[in-house]
Scaffold this active site. Structure first.
Site, PDB file in Angstrom:
ATOM      1  N   GLU A   1       0.738  -1.247  -0.169  1.00 31.15           N
ATOM      2  CA  GLU A   1      -0.100   0.014  -0.293  1.00 31.15           C
ATOM      3  C   GLU A   1       0.912   1.302  -0.033  1.00 31.15           C
ATOM      4  OE1 GLU A   1      -3.520   1.942   2.971  1.00 31.15           O
ATOM      5  OE2 GLU A   1      -1.981   0.198   3.663  1.00 31.15           O
TER       6      GLU A   1
ATOM      7  N   LYS B   1      -9.438   2.277  -1.895  1.00 28.00           N
ATOM      8  CA  LYS B   1      -9.786   1.723  -0.536  1.00 28.00           C
ATOM      9  C   LYS B   1     -11.087   1.947  -0.292  1.00 28.00           C
ATOM     10  CE  LYS B   1      -7.160   1.185   3.635  1.00 28.00           C
ATOM     11  NZ  LYS B   1      -5.811   1.677   4.379  1.00 28.00           N
TER      12      LYS B   1
ATOM     13  N   CYS C   1      -5.221  -3.144   2.678  1.00 32.87           N
ATOM     14  CA  CYS C   1      -5.095  -3.218   4.059  1.00 32.87           C
ATOM     15  C   CYS C   1      -6.171  -3.427   4.924  1.00 32.87           C
ATOM     16  CB  CYS C   1      -4.362  -1.969   4.684  1.00 32.87           C
ATOM     17  SG  CYS C   1      -3.645  -1.653   6.159  1.00 32.87           S
TER      18      CYS C   1
END
Length: 281
Positions: free
Chosen positions: A41, A111, A145
């Site tokens: 990331e 995300k 994540c």
């Protein structure tokens, strides 16, 4: 297909330097036989920005300069690359991934689930549906994540036919249990290959724990890294294994299929709106 998960350190706000080191790692992974190379990331930019104004100069469009640079390497070596970055779209900034191959941009991801941490305190929530991309016969889905802590994310992509889900991440010390258990669980519950690719190093006092891992469709660890060192993990993806959801332990006695055995009519509560306040927002 052989994949490579690249665990390494990055420098905050040093886009040219990070990009150059990534390209070196792509060459190394290619020499190791990898066809798909996955980075953590925010690999391009770093993560622990103190404001959106500080981060904004390092955000790029997708496609943009880094996609062009990575694409040139993909053309040269015939590989595919997933890497984390900050995406600029008008006035909005997203924590994003780009999937690039020999023909340029294949797909991207923003995300969806944002913790109150690092740059995610300031970025916009991902606004695009989950997707699966076919790269030379392997169907790949992408999360970032914190997304991995929401089983719905992986399940959506499994239902779309993903053989492999990649999770570029920046795990701080508080995420050690996610690193130890979540990757295997997401692989097992969806009968897919699952690769969590974390960074190492310390950024503005925040240590990142590494512990990258690639798991097979039974949830078993195929390759794992320690918490402190650069590493390239390799694993061979057999799509037939990921697509065989009907697992026969003993014919007529012990058989399971975690996709076919679902009871979606019982899951309505999962998608009901809530009134809870998000931390820090």
């Amino acid at each position: 297909m052989r994949i490579a998960a690249v665990q390494m350190d990055f420098t905050l706000a040093d886009v040219p330097g990070n990009l150059a080191r990534m390209i070196e790692k792509v060459r190394e992974a290619h020499a190791g036989g990898a066809k798909l190379v996955v980075f953590p990331e925010c690999a391009l930019t770093g993560y622990v920005f103190d404001s959106l104004d500080e981060a904004r100069p390092y955000a790029e469009t997708i496609p943009g300069p880094s996609v062009s640079a990575i694409s040139a390497v993909c053309v040269e070596m015939g590989v595919y690359v997933v890497y984390g970055m900050l995406e600029r779209d008008g006035d909005r900034i997203f924590n994003a991934l780009a999937l690039v191959g020999p023909k340029g941009l294949v797909g991207s991801y923003r995300k969806v689930h944002l913790p109150y941490l690092g740059i995610d305190r300031f970025t916009d929530f991902g606004d695009q549906p989950f997707a699966v991309y076919d790269i030379e016969g392997v169907k790949i889905g992408m999360n970032i994540c914190y997304d991995g802590g929401f089983p719905e994310s992986g399940r959506c992509m499994a239902l779309m036919g993903a053989d492999l889900i990649v999770l570029p991440t920046n795990w701080p010390a508080s995420a050690v249990t996610a690193a130890d258990y979540m990757t295997n669980t997401r692989a097992l519950e969806n009968t897919v290959y699952y690769a969590a690719v974390d960074r190492i190093g310390v950024e503005r006092g925040v240590p990142f724990i590494g512990k990258s891992r690639i798991c097979d469709p039974l949830g078993r660890t195929m390759s794992a890294a320690d918490h402190a060192n650069d590493a390239i993990l390799y694993a061979d993806i057999d799509v037939a294994r990921a697509r065989n959801k009907h697992l026969v332990r003993e014919a007529g006695v012990n058989e399971v299929n975690r996709i076919a055995d679902r009871r979606p009519e019982m899951y309505g509560t999962i998608v009901e709106p809530h009134s809870l306040k998000r931390p820090g927002r």
